[in-house]
Design a protein around this motif. Sequence first.
Motif, PDB file in Angstrom:
ATOM      1  N   ALA A   1      -5.716  -5.256  -2.581  1.00 32.52           N
ATOM      2  CA  ALA A   1      -5.353  -5.854  -3.874  1.00 32.52           C
ATOM      3  C   ALA A   1      -5.945  -5.001  -4.998  1.00 32.52           C
ATOM      4  N   ARG A   2      -5.279  -4.958  -6.130  1.00 34.69           N
ATOM      5  CA  ARG A   2      -5.669  -4.010  -7.182  1.00 34.69           C
ATOM      6  C   ARG A   2      -5.730  -4.661  -8.551  1.00 34.69           C
ATOM      7  N   PHE A   3      -6.453  -4.000  -9.462  1.00 34.03           N
ATOM      8  CA  PHE A   3      -6.366  -4.320 -10.883  1.00 34.03           C
ATOM      9  C   PHE A   3      -5.851  -3.089 -11.612  1.00 34.03           C
TER      10      PHE A   3
ATOM     11  N   PRO B   1      -3.517  12.889   2.025  1.00 30.35           N
ATOM     12  CA  PRO B   1      -2.211  12.298   1.672  1.00 30.35           C
ATOM     13  C   PRO B   1      -1.634  12.838   0.362  1.00 30.35           C
ATOM     14  N   PHE B   2      -2.343  13.746  -0.303  1.00 28.74           N
ATOM     15  CA  PHE B   2      -1.958  14.094  -1.682  1.00 28.74           C
ATOM     16  C   PHE B   2      -1.741  15.583  -1.933  1.00 28.74           C
ATOM     17  N   CYS B   3      -1.926  16.416  -0.919  1.00 32.51           N
ATOM     18  CA  CYS B   3      -1.774  17.847  -1.140  1.00 32.51           C
ATOM     19  C   CYS B   3      -0.293  18.193  -1.001  1.00 32.51           C
TER      20      CYS B   3
ATOM     21  N   PRO C   1     -12.250   9.792  -0.167  1.00 38.92           N
ATOM     22  CA  PRO C   1     -10.946   9.235   0.211  1.00 38.92           C
ATOM     23  C   PRO C   1     -10.684   7.893  -0.477  1.00 38.92           C
ATOM     24  N   SER C   2      -9.434   7.449  -0.435  1.00 38.90           N
ATOM     25  CA  SER C   2      -9.025   6.206  -1.088  1.00 38.90           C
ATOM     26  C   SER C   2      -9.903   5.041  -0.635  1.00 38.90           C
ATOM     27  N   ALA C   3     -10.247   4.195  -1.594  1.00 38.55           N
ATOM     28  CA  ALA C   3     -11.025   2.971  -1.329  1.00 38.55           C
ATOM     29  C   ALA C   3     -12.384   3.260  -0.684  1.00 38.55           C
TER      30      ALA C   3
ATOM     31  N   GLU D   1      -7.141  17.524  -8.363  1.00 43.91           N
ATOM     32  CA  GLU D   1      -7.979  16.982  -7.294  1.00 43.91           C
ATOM     33  C   GLU D   1      -8.112  15.469  -7.338  1.00 43.91           C
ATOM     34  N   HIS D   2      -8.366  14.895  -6.136  1.00 41.81           N
ATOM     35  CA  HIS D   2      -8.545  13.446  -5.982  1.00 41.81           C
ATOM     36  C   HIS D   2     -10.017  13.130  -6.262  1.00 41.81           C
ATOM     37  N   MET D   3     -10.390  13.199  -7.546  1.00 41.53           N
ATOM     38  CA  MET D   3     -11.813  13.133  -7.918  1.00 41.53           C
ATOM     39  C   MET D   3     -12.046  12.234  -9.123  1.00 41.53           C
TER      40      MET D   3
ATOM     41  N   PHE E   1      -7.051   2.559 -14.999  1.00 44.48           N
ATOM     42  CA  PHE E   1      -7.592   2.415 -13.656  1.00 44.48           C
ATOM     43  C   PHE E   1      -6.668   1.534 -12.820  1.00 44.48           C
ATOM     44  N   PHE E   2      -6.432   1.965 -11.580  1.00 41.31           N
ATOM     45  CA  PHE E   2      -5.709   1.153 -10.605  1.00 41.31           C
ATOM     46  C   PHE E   2      -6.710   0.958  -9.477  1.00 41.31           C
ATOM     47  N   GLY E   3      -7.656   0.031  -9.704  1.00 39.48           N
ATOM     48  CA  GLY E   3      -8.818  -0.051  -8.819  1.00 39.48           C
ATOM     49  C   GLY E   3      -8.636  -1.086  -7.724  1.00 39.48           C
TER      50      GLY E   3
ATOM     51  N   SER F   1      -7.699   0.264   3.889  1.00 41.53           N
ATOM     52  CA  SER F   1      -6.395  -0.383   3.704  1.00 41.53           C
ATOM     53  C   SER F   1      -5.610   0.159   2.514  1.00 41.53           C
ATOM     54  N   ALA F   2      -6.044   1.284   1.921  1.00 38.24           N
ATOM     55  CA  ALA F   2      -5.270   1.870   0.828  1.00 38.24           C
ATOM     56  C   ALA F   2      -3.941   2.428   1.324  1.00 38.24           C
ATOM     57  N   THR F   3      -3.840   2.637   2.620  1.00 35.63           N
ATOM     58  CA  THR F   3      -2.568   3.093   3.166  1.00 35.63           C
ATOM     59  C   THR F   3      -2.199   2.178   4.345  1.00 35.63           C
TER      60      THR F   3
ATOM     61  N   ASP G   1     -11.644   7.730 -12.674  1.00 39.88           N
ATOM     62  CA  ASP G   1     -12.078   7.194 -11.377  1.00 39.88           C
ATOM     63  C   ASP G   1     -11.225   7.664 -10.209  1.00 39.88           C
ATOM     64  N   ASP G   2     -10.222   8.541 -10.461  1.00 41.00           N
ATOM     65  CA  ASP G   2      -9.344   8.864  -9.325  1.00 41.00           C
ATOM     66  C   ASP G   2      -8.864  10.314  -9.278  1.00 41.00           C
ATOM     67  N   ILE G   3      -8.563  10.893 -10.450  1.00 35.71           N
ATOM     68  CA  ILE G   3      -7.941  12.227 -10.431  1.00 35.71           C
ATOM     69  C   ILE G   3      -8.597  13.109 -11.490  1.00 35.71           C
TER      70      ILE G   3
ATOM     71  N   GLY H   1       3.501   8.801 -12.010  1.00 39.02           N
ATOM     72  CA  GLY H   1       2.597   9.757 -12.662  1.00 39.02           C
ATOM     73  C   GLY H   1       1.350  10.009 -11.831  1.00 39.02           C
ATOM     74  N   LYS H   2       0.975   9.064 -10.989  1.00 38.76           N
ATOM     75  CA  LYS H   2      -0.339   9.086 -10.352  1.00 38.76           C
ATOM     76  C   LYS H   2      -0.382  10.036  -9.154  1.00 38.76           C
ATOM     77  N   LYS H   3      -0.145   9.505  -7.964  1.00 37.33           N
ATOM     78  CA  LYS H   3      -0.297  10.352  -6.770  1.00 37.33           C
ATOM     79  C   LYS H   3       0.811  11.398  -6.693  1.00 37.33           C
ATOM     80  N   CYS H   4       2.053  10.981  -7.069  1.00 37.43           N
ATOM     81  CA  CYS H   4       3.192  11.892  -6.889  1.00 37.43           C
ATOM     82  C   CYS H   4       3.100  13.069  -7.846  1.00 37.43           C
TER      83      CYS H   4
ATOM     84  N   ALA I   1       0.840  -1.200   0.000  1.00 38.69           N
ATOM     85  CA  ALA I   1       0.000   0.000   0.000  1.00 38.69           C
ATOM     86  C   ALA I   1       0.874   1.247   0.000  1.00 38.69           C
ATOM     87  N   ARG I   2       0.211   2.409  -0.122  1.00 36.75           N
ATOM     88  CA  ARG I   2       0.955   3.660  -0.019  1.00 36.75           C
ATOM     89  C   ARG I   2       1.514   3.817   1.388  1.00 36.75           C
ATOM     90  N   LEU I   3       2.632   4.486   1.462  1.00 33.28           N
ATOM     91  CA  LEU I   3       3.325   4.636   2.740  1.00 33.28           C
ATOM     92  C   LEU I   3       3.351   6.115   3.118  1.00 33.28           C
TER      93      LEU I   3
HETATM   94  C1  OXD Z   1      -5.408   5.151  -4.936  1.00 34.90           C
HETATM   95  C2  OXD Z   1      -5.419   5.709  -3.574  1.00 34.90           C
HETATM   96  O1  OXD Z   1      -6.124   5.681  -5.784  1.00 34.90           O
HETATM   97  O2  OXD Z   1      -4.782   5.154  -2.677  1.00 34.90           O
HETATM   98  O3  OXD Z   1      -4.676   4.194  -5.199  1.00 34.90           O
HETATM   99  O4  OXD Z   1      -6.083   6.737  -3.380  1.00 34.90           O
END
Ligand code: OXD
Length: 616
Positions: free
Chosen positions: A380-382, A460-462, A263-265, A241-243, A310-312, A442-444, A288-290, A220-223, A70-72
């Motif tokens: 777990a992700r796809f 976690p993303f600002c 928020p995540s998940a 935005e996380h949208m 998608f990283f769902g 559990s996303a983090t 689905d995320d940003i 490319g994603k969160k960072c 997961a993200r740390l």
């Molecule tokens: C994700 C998250 O989208 O943790 O992976 O927010």
Amino acid sequence: MPPTTHARLLRWVDDMATLCQPSAIHWCDGSEEEYRALTAGMVSQGMLIALDERKRPGSFLARTHPSDVARLEERTFICSANAEDAGPTNNWADPVQMKATLRGVFAGAMQGRTLYVIPFSMAPIGSVVAKIGIEITDSPYVAASMRLMTHMGRPALEALGTDGDFIPCMHSLGAPLPPGSRDSSWPCVSDPGKKYIVHFPDDPSIWSFGSGYGGNALLGKKCLALRIASRLARDEGWMAEHMLILHLTSPAKRDYYLTAAFPSACGKTNLAMLEPSLPGWTVRCLGDDIAWLHIGDDGRLYAVNPEAGFFGVAPGTSPRSNPAAISTIARDTIFTNVALTADGDVWWEGLTEQPPAGLIDWQGRPWSPGSPTPAAHPNARFTVSAARCPVIDRQWDDHAGVPISAILFGGRRPGVIPLVNQAFSWEHGVFLGATTGSETTSATIGKTGVLRRDPFAMLPFCGYHMGDYLGHWLEMGERLGRHAPRIFFVNWFRKNADGRYLWPGFGENVRVLKWITECIDGRSVATSTAIGLLPSPGALDVSGLSLPEEAGRDLTGIDVAGWKREVTLIADFFRTLGNRLPPRLASMDEELRQRLDAPNPRSAQAGGAPGGAGGG
Ligand code: OXD
Ligand code: MN
């Protein structure tokens, strides 16, 4: 020969290769052949398991090291020149010292591995909002995933030309392979304290070390698209935005574009691909995320999805919760940390009611329903390309984006927060977004199910001071003026005293979206209350649902005592932002307290509500 003459890029790659000592360098072109070669290489090395070609064509399973799931957030740093500018919600480290530390840990880190150079664009190449990044990594899993998740390869490099701007994104697994050593199936640094996910917003640049997982490694994603982009957006007058982004069409064929920050998940993917239960309504997914949001020439707010895939979250995804996602991942998907079935397919908790016999869990161990741990890791992700989604909107990769008419915030709140609440104004919407709270998931890494404030789902993303971020939202509202989208707060997760969900959720959420469109259209379907504009009695379409009466009351009513506690918790949270909290937000909390103390907080407010309700 590198496929570019871009001098700064060549210098940087050369410098990083000298530092990390890889045994080979590969410039990614993003082609199908390259993807096939990367995945085949990982299958032969044991990093991927090829799934059954008939059941899950073109798909693979990766199992990570148990420490890398997961993200740390603890090891994520924002290294702005001034500590103050990272704010109290981020870890800060001195940029000069941190760069020295990183050069130390990256030295020799890629020995025995291939260094991949990955050119990618966040947002479609050529879009006014697009940003080009170059990720260097020694992980073929990252290289393959970046092809699914971003606009990756030769066209991105061509768009850069010979002197274009790019954001350097440096990544290593931190697991050198000296001659004679054996590789593992998921190389990484197992000690979390020795991993680094570091952002230098003033450069801007990103360095990530020791983790090969998700947002820690697909830079490319969160960072880039959130932490670095949020800071660029503040400086340049837009918003990152996380949208999710969705396109809703009514039975009368009216189109509405909505974004939603959860928020995540917390179900962004499910909402983005919702299959409406009400006849005549359709939802098409744009992301689905940003969302990257900018003001168009006509003064309206436009949204672009910077990602291309998608990283769902897999657990819970099922034909009932998200049929479109199930079709999306029917092929050409990389699964990570799900369970493997006896016939070479995948499974996770919630996919089917009964688990199939003969499962192998995410750590490669035989699993049965009596096993003490879940078959799939909860995070777990796809990973799959957006183009595979059967309900992808035809404008999903439009260069200009789509005009937004409403913004939703939400979180997992078992109590207090109603099913839906419209803000009185943009300013009040910023207050609702700022006070978003949610149970952790559990996303983090860390404890789950604990209520934490997660303003705008961006905690976690600002990439800068959260107080300044809230100020930026207020300023954007002033610039948007009468074009500002309506803001709503939704909560699908309200529970009763027995811990059961009060609202059926999933496809039934269209009932809430329908009410939102009626608000947008200026129909009188809302009642002004102490906390915002709630559905008037009978205004929410619950036809055909058998909701107990008290569920209806809890979902669309006001828990005055609960809200009074909430006001205090909000004030406590606001205090943590110190003197950069826009004073207007603190005064809105005080005004909310006063409205709750008024004789009837459940009905129209005499002079209490902020102005600019704009047609409830
Ligand atoms: C994700 C998250 O989208 O943790 O992976 O927010
Ligand atoms: Mn997310």
